[in-house]
Each structure stands twice: as C-alpha cells, then as structure tokens.
Design a protein around this motif. Structure first.
Motif, PDB file in Angstrom:
ATOM      1  N   GLY F  31       0.688  -1.187  -0.090  1.00  0.00           N
ATOM      2  CA  GLY F  31      -0.049  -0.122   0.091  1.00  0.00           C
ATOM      3  C   GLY F  31       0.907   1.213  -0.006  1.00  0.00           C
ATOM      4  O   GLY F  31       0.575   2.294  -0.740  1.00  0.00           O
TER       5      GLY F  31
ATOM      6  N   GLU H  30      -5.056  -0.478   1.170  1.00  0.00           N
ATOM      7  CA  GLU H  30      -6.076  -0.163   0.142  1.00  0.00           C
ATOM      8  C   GLU H  30      -6.407   1.330   0.331  1.00  0.00           C
ATOM      9  O   GLU H  30      -6.328   2.123  -0.482  1.00  0.00           O
ATOM     10  CB  GLU H  30      -7.109  -1.030  -0.104  1.00  0.00           C
ATOM     11  CG  GLU H  30      -6.463  -2.246  -0.626  1.00  0.00           C
ATOM     12  CD  GLU H  30      -7.522  -3.212  -0.984  1.00  0.00           C
ATOM     13  OE1 GLU H  30      -9.141  -2.865  -0.903  1.00  0.00           O
ATOM     14  OE2 GLU H  30      -7.851  -4.495  -1.096  1.00  0.00           O
ATOM     15  N   LEU H  59      -4.094  -2.082  -6.434  1.00  0.00           N
ATOM     16  CA  LEU H  59      -5.604  -2.583  -5.446  1.00  0.00           C
ATOM     17  C   LEU H  59      -5.506  -4.068  -5.567  1.00  0.00           C
ATOM     18  O   LEU H  59      -5.605  -4.746  -4.656  1.00  0.00           O
ATOM     19  CB  LEU H  59      -6.471  -1.826  -5.630  1.00  0.00           C
ATOM     20  CG  LEU H  59      -6.736  -0.382  -5.117  1.00  0.00           C
ATOM     21  CD1 LEU H  59      -8.046   0.062  -5.409  1.00  0.00           C
ATOM     22  CD2 LEU H  59      -6.250  -0.277  -3.670  1.00  0.00           C
ATOM     23  N   GLU H  63      -5.230  -6.575  -2.866  1.00  0.00           N
ATOM     24  CA  GLU H  63      -6.563  -7.489  -2.683  1.00  0.00           C
ATOM     25  C   GLU H  63      -6.271  -8.923  -2.466  1.00  0.00           C
ATOM     26  O   GLU H  63      -6.834  -9.646  -1.870  1.00  0.00           O
ATOM     27  CB  GLU H  63      -7.444  -7.233  -3.585  1.00  0.00           C
ATOM     28  CG  GLU H  63      -8.926  -7.601  -3.562  1.00  0.00           C
ATOM     29  CD  GLU H  63      -9.844  -6.979  -2.454  1.00  0.00           C
ATOM     30  OE1 GLU H  63      -9.257  -5.996  -2.075  1.00  0.00           O
ATOM     31  OE2 GLU H  63     -10.888  -7.553  -2.019  1.00  0.00           O
TER      32      GLU H  63
ATOM     33  N   GLY J  58     -13.138   2.431  -5.558  1.00  0.00           N
ATOM     34  CA  GLY J  58     -12.048   2.389  -4.207  1.00  0.00           C
ATOM     35  C   GLY J  58     -12.963   1.744  -3.010  1.00  0.00           C
ATOM     36  O   GLY J  58     -12.443   0.699  -2.308  1.00  0.00           O
ATOM     37  N   ILE J  62     -12.565  -1.687  -0.748  1.00  0.00           N
ATOM     38  CA  ILE J  62     -12.250  -1.966   0.594  1.00  0.00           C
ATOM     39  C   ILE J  62     -13.259  -2.503   1.364  1.00  0.00           C
ATOM     40  O   ILE J  62     -13.179  -3.312   2.306  1.00  0.00           O
ATOM     41  CB  ILE J  62     -11.840  -0.312   1.227  1.00  0.00           C
ATOM     42  CG1 ILE J  62     -10.630  -0.018   0.375  1.00  0.00           C
ATOM     43  CG2 ILE J  62     -11.622  -0.567   2.797  1.00  0.00           C
ATOM     44  CD1 ILE J  62     -10.482   1.436   0.875  1.00  0.00           C
TER      45      ILE J  62
END
Lengths: 92, 92, 92, 92, 92, 92, 92, 92, 92, 92, 92, 92, 92, 92
Positions: F31, H30, H59, H63, J58, J62
C-alpha cells in the motif's frame, strides 16, 4: 537428573530470546543513524570523511550494546557456570 | 527418555522464534537506510559512489545483527551442546 | 537439592532478559543522538570538534545505563550472593 | 510414541509462526525503500538506472532476512534433525 | 527452608527487571535531550558553553531516575532486609 | 489415535494464523509503495512507464514474502509430512 | 510462618516494579522539557537565565512524581507497616 | 467421537480469525493507496487515466493478499482435508 | 488468620501499582507543558511572567491528578479501613 | 450431547469476534480515503466527478474486505456445515 | 466469613486501579491543552485573559473526568454499599 | 440444563464485545473524514454542497461497517439460532 | 449465600474499570479540542465568542460519552437489579 | 440456582466493558472533528454557520456509534432476554 533438564531448558530458551529481543533496539538505532549519515553526505559532500568517521565510531558504540546481548547469549550456551556445576555434581 | 523431549522441544521453538523476532529490527533498519540512500542519490547524483559505499558498509553492520540471530538459531538446531550431552548420555 | 534448581533457573532467565530488555532504550537513544550529530556536522562543519566531543560525552552517559543492566546481568551469573549462599549451605 | 507427538507438534507450530512473524519486518522495510525509490526517480529521472540498481541490491539484502526465516521454517518441516533422530530411534 | 527459596527467587527476578525496565525511559529521554543539544550547538555555536552546561545538569537529573532503579536493584541483591531476616531466623 | 488429533489440530490452527499474520506486513508495504508510485506519476508524468515498471518489479518482490507464508500454509494443509507419517503409521 | 512469606514476597516484587514503571514517565517528560530548553536557549540566548530557571523549577515538579514512586518503594522495603505487624505478631 | 469435536472446533475458530486478522493489513493498505490516488488526480488531472489504471492494478495485487486469507478460511470450512478424513474414518 | 494475609497482600501490591501507573500520565503531561512554556518564553520574552504564572497554575492542576494517586496509595498503606477492621476483629 | 455445546459455543464467539476485529481495518481505511477525497475536491473542484467516481469504486473494493468478514460471520451462524453435521448426527 | 475477604480484596484492588488508569487520560489531555495555551499566549499576548479564562473552564471540564474516577475510588474504600451489607450481615 | 448456560453466557459476552470493539474503527474513521470535510469547507466554501453530499454518502458507507457489528450483536441477543434450538430441545 | 459474593465482586470490579477505561477517550478528546480552541482564539480573536460557544457545545457532547460510563458505573454500585434480586431472594 | 449466577455475572461484566471500550473510539473521533471545526471557524469566520451545522450532523452520526454501545449495555442490565428466561424458569 531433573536439575539438568531445567538448567538446559532455561539456557536454550533464554539464549535465543536474549539475542532476538536484543537485536531490535540496535538494528533500529543503527538504521536511523546510517540514514541520517547518507542524508548528511548528500547535503555536505565536502565533510564526507568527518561524517563517515563519526558514523563508524558511533555505530561501533551502538553495536556494542548488541554484542553485550550476544556475549550473554553465548555464555549461556557454551560457558554456563550453573551447567558446569550441575554436570560436575552429576559426575561425582 | 524424557529429557530428550524437553531439549528438542525447546530447541525447535527457540530456533524459530529467535530468527523470527530477530528479523524485525534489521529489516526495518535496513529499509530505512536504503530509502534514505536512494533519496540522497536523487538529491546529489555526483556523490552516488560515496553514498552507495557508505550504505553497503552500514547495511553489512546492521545485517550482522540479524546474522547473530541466525547463528544462534542454527547452533540450536545443528550444534546444540545440551542435545549432544543428552544423546551421548543416552548412548552410554 | 531443589533450592539450587530455583536459584539457577531464575538467574539464567533474568540475566538474559535484563540485558535483552535493557538494550532497547540505550540503542534507540544513541541512534537518535548519533543521527542528530551527523546532521549537525553537515549543517555546521566548523563546529565538528565541539559537536563530536559533546556527542561522545553524552553517548557515554547513555551507555552507562546499558552498562548498569550488563553489570546486574553479569553479577547474577558470576557473583550471585544467593547462589553462593546455597552452594555453601549444600557444602556443609 | 509420545515424543513424536511433541516434536511434530512443535515443528508445525514454529514453522508457521517463524515465517509469519518474520514476514512483517522485511515486507515493511521493502515497502518503504521501494516507495522512496519511486519518489527519487520522479525527482531525478536522469539517475533512474543508478537508483534502480541500488534499490535491487538493497532489496535483495532485506529479502535475505526473510529468506533466513523461510530457510529455518523449511528446515523444521523437511529436514528436522530432531525428527530424524526420533524416527530412527523408533525404527530401531 | 522454603521461605529462603521464595525470597531469593523474588529478589533475583525483580532486581533484574527493575533495572531492565527502568533503563528504557532514561535512555530515551537522554537520547532526545542530547540530540537536541547537538542541534542547538550547530545552530548557535556562540552559546555552546551555556548549552552544554545546561545539558549536563539536565542529564544528571534524568540519570538520577535511572540511579533510583539501580539503587533499588542493588539493595535487593546485597542489602535485602527480608533476606537478612530470613537468614538470621534460620541461624537461630 | 490421539496423535492424529494433535497433528491435525496444530496444522489447522497454524495454517490459518500463518497467512493471517503474514498478510499484515506485505499488504501495508505494498500500500505504501503503491501510494508513492501514484504520487510520483502525478509529479513526473513523463516517467510514468519507468515508475510503473519499477513498481511492479518491487511489488512482486514484496508479494513474494506473502507467498512464502501462503506456501507454508498450503503445505501444512495439503502436503504435511508429519500428517502423512501419522496416517501411514496408522495404516500399517 | 506462611504469612511472612507472602508479605515479604509482595514487598520485594512491588518495590522493584513501582520504581521501574514509575521511572518511564518522568524520564521521558524531563527529556522532552530539557530538549526544548536547549532549543530555546539556542534561539533566544538573551533569555538563557529565565529559561534555565523555569526549566529547573519545572524539572523539580516532574521529578517529584518520580520521588513519590521512590518513597512508596522505600517505604515498602524499610518501613512496611504490614511487615512490622507480622514480625511483632510472630515475636509474641 | 472426540476427534470430530476438536477438528470442527479448531476449524471454526481459525476460519474466523484468519479472515478477521487478515483483513486489517489489506484494508489499511488499500485505504492509503486510494487516498493518495485521489490526491494525485486532484494535483494532475491530465494523468487521471494513467493513475486510476495503475491504482486498480495495484489494488488488485493488495486484494490478492486478502483473498489468500479468504481462500484458506473457506477451505477450512468447506474443503477441510482433516475433517474429510475424520468423517470418512467415522463412516467406516 | 488468612484474611490478614489477603488484605495486606492486596494493599501492598495496589499501593505500589497505583502510584507507578499513575505517574506516567502526569509526568508526560507536565513535560509537554513545560517544554512548550520554554519555547514560548524564547519566542515572546516580554510575556515571560504571564507564561510562567499560567504554567505553574496549570502544572499544579496536572500535579493534582498525580496527588490523587499518591493519596489513594498512602491511604491503602497507612489508613486502610479494611485492614483496621480486620485487625480490630482479630483483637477481639 | 456435548459436541453441540462446543460447536455452538465456538460459532457464537467467533461470529462476533470476526466482524468486530474485521471492522477495524476497513473503517479506518475508508475514513482515510474519504478524508482525502474531500480534501481533493476542495483543492480541484473541476475534477469532482472523476474523484468521487474513483472514490466509490475504491471504497467498494475496501468494503469487500469487510464483507468477506461479514460473510464468514453469517455462514458461521446460519449455514455452519459442522453444526448441520452435528444436528443431523443427533437426529439419527 | 469468606465473603468479607472477597469484598475487601476487590475493593482495594479496584480502588487503586481506577484512579491509576483514570489518571492517564486527563493528565495527558490537560498537558496538551496547557501547552497550547502557553503557545497561544506567546503568539497573541493581547488575548491572554480570554485564553486563560477559556483554558481554566476547559481544564475544569477535563478534571471532572478524573474526579469521576476519584469519586468511584473513594466510594469503594469509604462508602461501599456491598461492604456495609456484609458487615451488617455479620453483625446480626 | 448445562447447555443453556453455555449458550447464554457466550451470547451475552460476545454481543457486548462485538459492538464495543466494532465501534472503535468506524468512530475514528468517521471522525477523520468529518474533520477533513470541515477543513475543506473552510478552504473552498463554494463547494460546500458537493463536499457535504460526498461526506454523507461516505459516512453512510463507514457507518455500514458499524451496523454489521450491531446486526450481529442484536442477532446474538434476540434471534440466536443456537439458543432457539436449545430452548426447543428443552421444551420437548 | 455464594451468589451474593459473585454479584458484589463483579459489580465492584466492573464499576471501577468502566469509569477508569471510559475516562481515557473523553479526556484525550476534550484535551485536543480545547487545545485547538485556544489556538484558534489566538489566531482569530474577533471570533472568540463563536469559538468558545461551539467549543462548549462540543465538549458537552464528548462529556456525554464519559457520563454514559459514569451512569453505568453508579447503576452497578447503587441500583444494580441483579443485586436487588439476590438480596430480595435471600430476604425471603 | 447456578445458572442465575452465571447470567448475572456475565451481564454485569459485559455491560460495563461494552460502554467502557465503546467510549474510546467515539470520544477520540468527536474530539478530532471538534478541534478541526474550531480551526476552520478561525480560518473562515464567514462560513461559521455551515461549519457548525455540518459539525453537529457529523457528531450526531459518530455519537450514534456510542449510543449503539450504550443501548446494548442497558439492554444487558434491564431487558436481558436470557435473564428473563432464567427468572421465569426459576419461578415455575
């Protein structure tokens, strides 16, 4: 022969934990000092020799703290007075 | 033959934890120093050689702390004096 | 001969933990002071001698805290009054 | 056959924890260095090759700390001397 | 003779932990003050004597907190009133 | 058939914890690197291709740490040598 | 004579922990104040006397918190009313 | 039928904890990357497409770490080899 | 006479911990306020009297929180109603 | 009927803890992203539509991590295969 | 008469811990507010009266949280309804 | 009727802890987003309507995470399938 | 009469811990808000009345969270329905 | 009548802990938002009404999280379905 168990058990556990926990502080401290040294060289290249000399003296001082831990750790494995006492007792 | 259990149990547990805990400090410290080195090169490209030389000497010093942990960890698995003592006792 | 077990067990465990925990503070403190010293030299090269002199006096003061821990740790291994008492009792 | 239980139990638990705990430091350290590298490239595009070269050498050094953990972890699963000893004992 | 066990056990454990935990605060505090002192000297070289004088008075004050811990630690090992009471009781 | 219980119990618990704990470091590290990459692209759009290339190589390196954890976790569930040994023992 | 055991045990443990834990806050607080004092002197040398005067009054106030801990710690070792009660009971 | 208890107990507990702990890292990572992406778009609107493309690739990579946890978690509930073994054993 | 044991044990332990834990907050808070006061004097020497007056009133207020802890701690040692009740019961 | 106890106990405890722990990461991550989005809109009002679109994609990503936790939590309460197995066993 | 033991034990322990833990928050909060007040006075001397008035009203509000803890703590020692009930029961 | 005890005990404990722990993340996340929103309005008053609209959509999304926890918590108290099963079993 | 013990024990412990833990958040939150208020008054003296009004409404809202804790704490000591039930049961 | 003990014990403990732990997040979140609001008013006095309106809507939303905890806490004390079930069972 139970006492041997206890002494060897404790020696193994503590020898490992001492150097494991004792490595956190010096490693972080040295990393910080080294990072600043590089930043200072980039900022003042003409003083590179003074900076690196001071850096290595200082790092040696911090490293000495890690070495205290390493010394205690090695003493507990290879020169443990309590273990020697137990073995000599058992040998009698 | 209970003593073998205890010694081998402790050796396995501590060998793993020593290197696991001992990797946190050096890895973070090296990451910080490396990050600063790259920043310094970008800021002062002409000093790149001095910076990388100082960086690698410093990283080696920090790495040495991790290696102390690795050494203790390997000694506990492959050259454990307490284990040798137990096995030689049992062999008698 | 149970008392010997307890005293030697406690001495081994605490000797290791004392220096392990006691190394965190001094190592971080010295790292911080050293980092600032290098930054100050880069900023004011003419004062390098004053700065390094003050640095080493201060580092010695911080190091003394680590040495307190090392002293207690070594006393517990090699000059433990409780252990001596126990051994002398057993020798009687 | 209780000893096998203990050895295999300890090996499984520590093999997992070693790599789990040991991944925290290197991953954070590499993330920090990588982030700074990208920032430096953006700041000084002409030095991109020097920066990426230094970055990959440094990342390899940090990665080595994670690999120490992985090595100990795999040794504990597939080349565990204590397990071999136990099995060979039981085979007798 | 169980009471001796308990008293000596507690004394050893607490003597070590007291100085170990008690070294964290003073070492970090001194590191911070020293770092700022060096920064101040670099910024205002003419006031170096005032700064170092104030620094050493202040460091002594922080060090005194570490010495409180060391004193309690040494009292517990070499001048423990509870241990003296126990030994004198046992001597009767 | 108690040994199977212990081995399967430990394998399930550690398989889960390994990947759970092992995901914290890599996820945070990635991240951070990704965030910096986006910031760098915004700052230096012309270097977008160099930045993204370096980013993906670096992310792969960090991801490898997470994969070490995943590998150990899957080995413990589907290719656990201790479990195989136990089952083959029981099958005899 | 069990009650003596408990009282002396608790007194030793708590005497050490009180000063150990109680040293963290004051040492960090004093370090922070001292650091700022040095920075302020460097910034405003003409006010050095006012600053050091205020500093020492303030440090004394923070030190008083550490002394509360030291007082409780010494009371528990040398002037413990519960211990006196127990000893006088036993003397009867 | 005690073994079923243990296996199902462990599977339920670890399945939940794995995804619970494993969600902390990816979610924070994230969030950080997304926050930076929005900041970069505001700063350099012309590069919005490059930024969002890089963001979504990154992402997905983060993920994937969360998905490793989810996979292990679901395997432990619905495709647990140890549970299958136990049930098939009991069915015999 | 077991109840005396319990009451005196709890009183000793809590008296120490109360002042030990209770010293962390006030010491840090006072350190912060004092640091800011010194910085403000350096910045605005003409307001030194107003600043120090406000500082000492505020420090007294923070100190009062530490004194609450000290009061409870001393009450538990020297004016403990539960202990008085127990002793008076036993005296009957 | 002891096994039901264990399975239902574990299911209740883990269902709650999973969503409780699993809510920390996503909530903090979303809060950070949202905060930055608002800051970006204030800075670059013309890009408000791009920013909010990227934000919601986004946030959904999440949120998916939180939903993984919620799914596992609900499965453990309402579609728990181990519970079904136990009930069907008991029904036989 | 066991119930008295339990009630007095719990009252002593909780009375101390309540004020000890409860002093951390208010002390830090007041320290922060006080520090900012001094900074504001130095920045805007003309508003010193408004600032100190607002400061003392606010400090009183924060202090009230500490007083809640002190009140509960004193109630538990000197006006504990459960203790009164127990004593009155025993007096019957 | 032991099973009821266990189920009701677990339900009460987890219902409370779920919402207690689950409130930390969303509350902090919302606080951060709200703080930034107010800062953005002050900076760009003309966009107040866009900002507050985005804020409330985002807050609702974060709140949804807290509501997941509340839902699980209420289900465990008022619609607990395990409790219903136990009661219906007992009613038979 | 064991049940009274348990209820009174739990009530005392939780009454204290509730207000102790519950004081941390509000005290820190109020300290932060108050600090910012003072800073804002110094920056914009003309808005002092608006700022203090908003401050006191907001502080009241935060204080309400602390009061929730105080209310639960007082209910547990003076209006505990479980205690009333137990006493009325015993009175029968 | 053991079940009553367990249910009332758990209800008291969890009722207190729920509101205690649940107050940390909202109090800190509200403190942050309030602090920023005051800062924004000082920066943009003309938007004071918009800011305070948005602030109070947002605070209400955060407060709702604290109220969820308070609701669960009060339900556990005054409207606990498990307790009602137990009492009605006992009344039969």
């Amino acid at each position: 022969m139970e006492m041997k168990d206890i002494v060897s058990l404790a020696s193994i556990i503590i020898a490992g934990l001492t150097i494991a926990i004792g490595s956190i502080g010096p490693a972080l401290g040295e990393g910080r000092a080294l990072a600043q040294a590089l930043s200072s060289i980039a900022q003042q290249p003409d003083e590179a020799s003074t900076i690196t000399r001071t850096l290595f003296v200082g790092l040696a001082m911090i490293e000495s703290v890690a070495i205290y831990c390493f010394v205690i750790s090695v003493i507990l494995i290879f020169a443990n007075p309590f273990w020697n006492h137990v073995v000599s007792q058992a040998g009698k």
